[in-house]
Design a protein around this motif. Structure first.
Motif, PDB file in Angstrom:
ATOM      1  N   ARG B   9      25.556  15.288  56.183  1.00 50.09           N
ATOM      2  CA  ARG B   9      26.786  16.365  55.808  1.00 50.09           C
ATOM      3  C   ARG B   9      26.263  17.383  54.824  1.00 50.09           C
ATOM      4  NH1 ARG B   9      31.177  14.093  58.479  1.00 50.09           N
ATOM      5  NH2 ARG B   9      31.293  11.879  58.257  1.00 50.09           N
ATOM      6  N   ASP B  10      25.761  16.988  53.811  1.00 47.16           N
ATOM      7  CA  ASP B  10      25.428  17.795  52.457  1.00 47.16           C
ATOM      8  C   ASP B  10      24.326  18.871  53.206  1.00 47.16           C
ATOM      9  OD1 ASP B  10      27.055  16.470  50.842  1.00 47.16           O
ATOM     10  OD2 ASP B  10      25.476  15.120  50.299  1.00 47.16           O
ATOM     11  N   VAL B  11      23.345  18.270  53.912  1.00 51.78           N
ATOM     12  CA  VAL B  11      22.156  18.968  54.569  1.00 51.78           C
ATOM     13  C   VAL B  11      22.737  20.096  55.483  1.00 51.78           C
ATOM     14  CG1 VAL B  11      20.136  18.702  55.968  1.00 51.78           C
ATOM     15  CG2 VAL B  11      20.708  16.955  54.251  1.00 51.78           C
ATOM     16  N   ALA B  12      23.723  19.445  56.349  1.00 54.08           N
ATOM     17  CA  ALA B  12      24.477  20.572  57.416  1.00 54.08           C
ATOM     18  C   ALA B  12      25.139  21.466  56.748  1.00 54.08           C
ATOM     19  CB  ALA B  12      25.290  19.512  58.300  1.00 54.08           C
ATOM     20  N   ALA B  13      25.978  21.271  55.894  1.00 56.49           N
ATOM     21  CA  ALA B  13      26.586  22.219  55.197  1.00 56.49           C
ATOM     22  C   ALA B  13      25.834  23.168  54.316  1.00 56.49           C
ATOM     23  CB  ALA B  13      27.530  21.507  54.047  1.00 56.49           C
ATOM     24  N   ALA B  14      24.707  22.559  53.968  1.00 58.21           N
ATOM     25  CA  ALA B  14      23.628  23.880  52.932  1.00 58.21           C
ATOM     26  C   ALA B  14      22.965  24.649  53.947  1.00 58.21           C
ATOM     27  CB  ALA B  14      22.737  22.841  52.106  1.00 58.21           C
ATOM     28  N   ALA B  15      22.785  23.975  55.296  1.00 61.08           N
ATOM     29  CA  ALA B  15      21.993  24.959  56.394  1.00 61.08           C
ATOM     30  C   ALA B  15      22.686  25.662  57.032  1.00 61.08           C
ATOM     31  CB  ALA B  15      20.893  23.935  57.083  1.00 61.08           C
ATOM     32  N   GLY B  16      24.116  25.612  56.832  1.00 63.27           N
ATOM     33  CA  GLY B  16      24.980  26.314  57.854  1.00 63.27           C
ATOM     34  C   GLY B  16      24.931  25.949  59.311  1.00 63.27           C
ATOM     35  N   VAL B  17      24.793  24.610  59.647  1.00 68.68           N
ATOM     36  CA  VAL B  17      24.548  24.187  60.955  1.00 68.68           C
ATOM     37  C   VAL B  17      25.281  22.769  61.168  1.00 68.68           C
ATOM     38  CG1 VAL B  17      22.531  25.284  61.406  1.00 68.68           C
ATOM     39  CG2 VAL B  17      22.547  22.613  60.582  1.00 68.68           C
ATOM     40  N   SER B  18      25.735  22.173  62.305  1.00 69.42           N
ATOM     41  CA  SER B  18      26.521  21.069  62.521  1.00 69.42           C
ATOM     42  C   SER B  18      25.668  19.769  62.100  1.00 69.42           C
ATOM     43  CB  SER B  18      27.108  20.876  63.942  1.00 69.42           C
ATOM     44  OG  SER B  18      25.842  20.731  64.839  1.00 69.42           O
ATOM     45  N   THR B  19      26.163  18.681  61.918  1.00 70.36           N
ATOM     46  CA  THR B  19      25.326  17.440  61.579  1.00 70.36           C
ATOM     47  C   THR B  19      24.837  17.092  62.944  1.00 70.36           C
ATOM     48  OG1 THR B  19      27.507  16.010  62.224  1.00 70.36           O
ATOM     49  CG2 THR B  19      27.143  16.564  59.783  1.00 70.36           C
ATOM     50  N   ALA B  20      25.378  17.298  63.994  1.00 71.28           N
ATOM     51  CA  ALA B  20      24.596  17.122  65.312  1.00 71.28           C
ATOM     52  C   ALA B  20      23.136  17.693  65.317  1.00 71.28           C
ATOM     53  CB  ALA B  20      25.441  17.305  66.425  1.00 71.28           C
ATOM     54  N   THR B  21      23.027  19.018  64.973  1.00 71.77           N
ATOM     55  CA  THR B  21      21.986  19.510  64.865  1.00 71.77           C
ATOM     56  C   THR B  21      20.910  19.190  63.834  1.00 71.77           C
ATOM     57  OG1 THR B  21      23.127  21.648  65.474  1.00 71.77           O
ATOM     58  CG2 THR B  21      20.993  21.973  64.432  1.00 71.77           C
ATOM     59  N   ILE B  22      21.327  18.688  62.840  1.00 72.19           N
ATOM     60  CA  ILE B  22      20.529  17.965  61.831  1.00 72.19           C
ATOM     61  C   ILE B  22      19.928  17.050  62.217  1.00 72.19           C
ATOM     62  CG2 ILE B  22      20.120  16.909  59.589  1.00 72.19           C
ATOM     63  CD1 ILE B  22      20.743  19.772  59.361  1.00 72.19           C
ATOM     64  N   SER B  23      20.944  15.854  63.006  1.00 75.08           N
ATOM     65  CA  SER B  23      20.493  14.702  63.527  1.00 75.08           C
ATOM     66  C   SER B  23      19.528  15.037  64.655  1.00 75.08           C
ATOM     67  CB  SER B  23      21.555  13.947  64.051  1.00 75.08           C
ATOM     68  OG  SER B  23      21.294  12.810  65.019  1.00 75.08           O
ATOM     69  N   LYS B  24      19.577  16.092  65.445  1.00 82.63           N
ATOM     70  CA  LYS B  24      18.450  16.132  66.595  1.00 82.63           C
ATOM     71  C   LYS B  24      17.277  16.765  66.066  1.00 82.63           C
ATOM     72  CE  LYS B  24      22.401  17.154  69.886  1.00 82.63           C
ATOM     73  NZ  LYS B  24      23.088  18.294  70.265  1.00 82.63           N
TER      74      LYS B  24
END
Lengths: 330, 330
Positions: B9-24
């Motif tokens: 969640r921290d990564v997604a927030a900082a990158a301005g994308v969804s957690t699903a995007t980070i996961s993919k």
């Protein structure tokens, strides 16, 4: 192989309770009435349900496995440690996952990082310099380390290498040896302690030390370094090796060159590996009690995992094992 | 150790994308535009985010680890197999988790069941009888088995134990030996093959075989069985041992009793462990190419995991290693 695997939903439906109830029952986080618990256990048995350990680990945060990294699984010193650690783990219902870093410091960090997140705790051997070990704290798991660690406060188990080498050298001095050699392995943190023990004792008796450094702690290196040591103007009359493997290799090469052991040179190793019994002559050595080290490390780790108090530092006493590869010069 | 660990969640927030995007992104299941990928990679680096491998395994179903169970990690035959398997796994980005079943068939099934659900596949040594191995199919993971398995269709790697023992015996017959003994370990499935090879060759030459059975495949048992074999009315003049460890123990005990090897008895082992080089005389043996077995098994397992075609059965050819523990009686 393809029959459908029962899920927690199947178990919950058959037992007439919620999946949360099944989960709490399996993980032991809540008790239910005896009839309910009996019915759940019955359904689990009938369906052959096995909880998914990955999912279970996600919930409980526990894997009931511990990791042990060794530097070389083919070195009997390490396999004795594994045996001791395995025995304690097994008695406490833990499985040991073993990884072999193969005497390669570059492999250690990635292997240990990968392993640490699959286990409840780790026992670590490392060839990395102390100054480069601060990342260990970042593994965020209970750890036990082998050897002394001046810069980090981890629970540790260590053998008294300095004292063992000192004792062996003093014994050889008492036997009348004058020209000492040490075959070392300077890439190991324990080499400094062992050579230090030899040097301290010799200095006290006004004797010199010739030092030969091996590239790997192997029998092959013991063989390779032998001619250089024995075919000079005056060869040593006593040799202390960093470990038994080197001593085995040295003895073979020296005998091939026509030297008699111990008549021409007394040879001693460190580790008391079982194969030192089967050479001719059998090998004099320092027993560091590898198996006991494995036991102590695993006890310390399981204490830490369970939140029980544990001694931060355990020192295992060395013992001289005198066999036919050393003799008196008096 | 207690600084907060960044979450997805921290990564997604900082990158301005969804957690699903980070996961993919992390699992490589979808590509994004170069600037988005660069931003995500950047944030992951800055935050020091490491994906949770348990969570990741839940999503991808892959652990990038493989399991290897051996019967005794202190037997050099098995450590050579581990070395070979490790090398191949490492080259393919896999970590090997090793468990030691300690020559105890009762430990095998629970250990392997626990291990199988944490890895992408397993390589298995087993002491369990063939008829009791059907549960292996229920592990529902790619498996590679060592030895021949008449009742199950798993990919297997085997040494030709029968042929190796036959070759060694024929060599000893050619050298003029008449009174043969075999020191076996009947609890092993491979003992039957080895003793069969010895017997087939001797029968063809009209020679008898005296059989001694060990309780464990160890040097200690070789020592223990020696007096019974050597102190009777007429001792054998050639001995083939189930493995090198037994042969090492036997040679030590025989020499202690005053027998000369090979003048009084030729001694041969099986496995070509490195320590056979360091006895006096060095040990004649059958090399089953343990390391090559480990390589072949791991290649087969990784092929199976990747869905590549693989030979169902690989037979590794044995090789005689002739050293000083055997001699001619002609």
């Amino acid at each position: 192989m393809k029959k459908p695997i029962p899920t927690i939903r199947d178990v919950a439906a058959a037992a007439g309770v919620s999946t949360a109830t099944i989960s709490k029952f399996i993980n032991g986080t809540q008790r239910f009435s005896p009839p309910v618990e009996a019915r759940i256990a019955d359904v689990i048995g009938q369906l052959g349900y096995r909880s998914n350990p990955l999912a279970q680990s996600m919930i409980t945060g526990k894997t009931k496995t511990v990791g042990l990294s060794v530097l070389d699984v083919s070195n009997p010193h390490f396999t004795s440690i594994v045996k001791g650690a395995n025995r304690v783990a097994q008695a406490h219902g833990y499985t040991v996952l073993l990884v072999d870093t193969e005497e390669n410091p570059d492999r250690e960090r990635p292997l240990l990082e990968a392993l640490s997140r699959r286990v409840d705790g780790l026992i670590i051997f490392s060839r990395m310099p102390d100054a480069e070990l601060e990342w260990l704290a970042g593994l965020d798991k209970p750890l036990v380390f082998f050897g002394r660690l001046p810069r980090l406060t981890l629970p540790t188990v260590a053998s008294d290498d300095h004292r063992g080498a000192y004792m062996m050298t003093r014994h050889l001095v008492t036997l009348g040896h004058k020209r000492f050699a040490y075959m070392g392995f300077s890439r190991s943190r324990r080499d400094e302690e062992r050579m230090g023990g030899v040097k301290e004792c010799l200095a006290a008796h006004g004797l010199e030390l010739a030092v030969y450094d091996a590239a790997t702690p192997s029998a092959h290196e013991g063989e390779r370094l032998c001619p250089e040591m024995m075919l000079g103007a005056e060869h040593p009359d006593a040799l202390v090796c960093y470990n038994d493997l080197m001593a085995l290799g040295f003895m073979k090469a020296a005998q091939t060159l026509g030297f008699r052991i111990p008549a021409d040179i007394s040879v001693a190793g460190v580790d008391n590996i079982v194969y030192g019994n089967y050479t001719s002559p059998p090998l004099t050595t320092v027993d560091l009690h590898s198996e006991r080290m494995g036991v102590a490390a695993m006890e310390k780790l399981l204490d830490t995992i369970a939140g029980r108090p544990t001694e931060p530092f355990t020192l295992i006493e060395p013992q001289l094992i005198l066999r036919g590869s050393t003799t008196s010069r008096n």
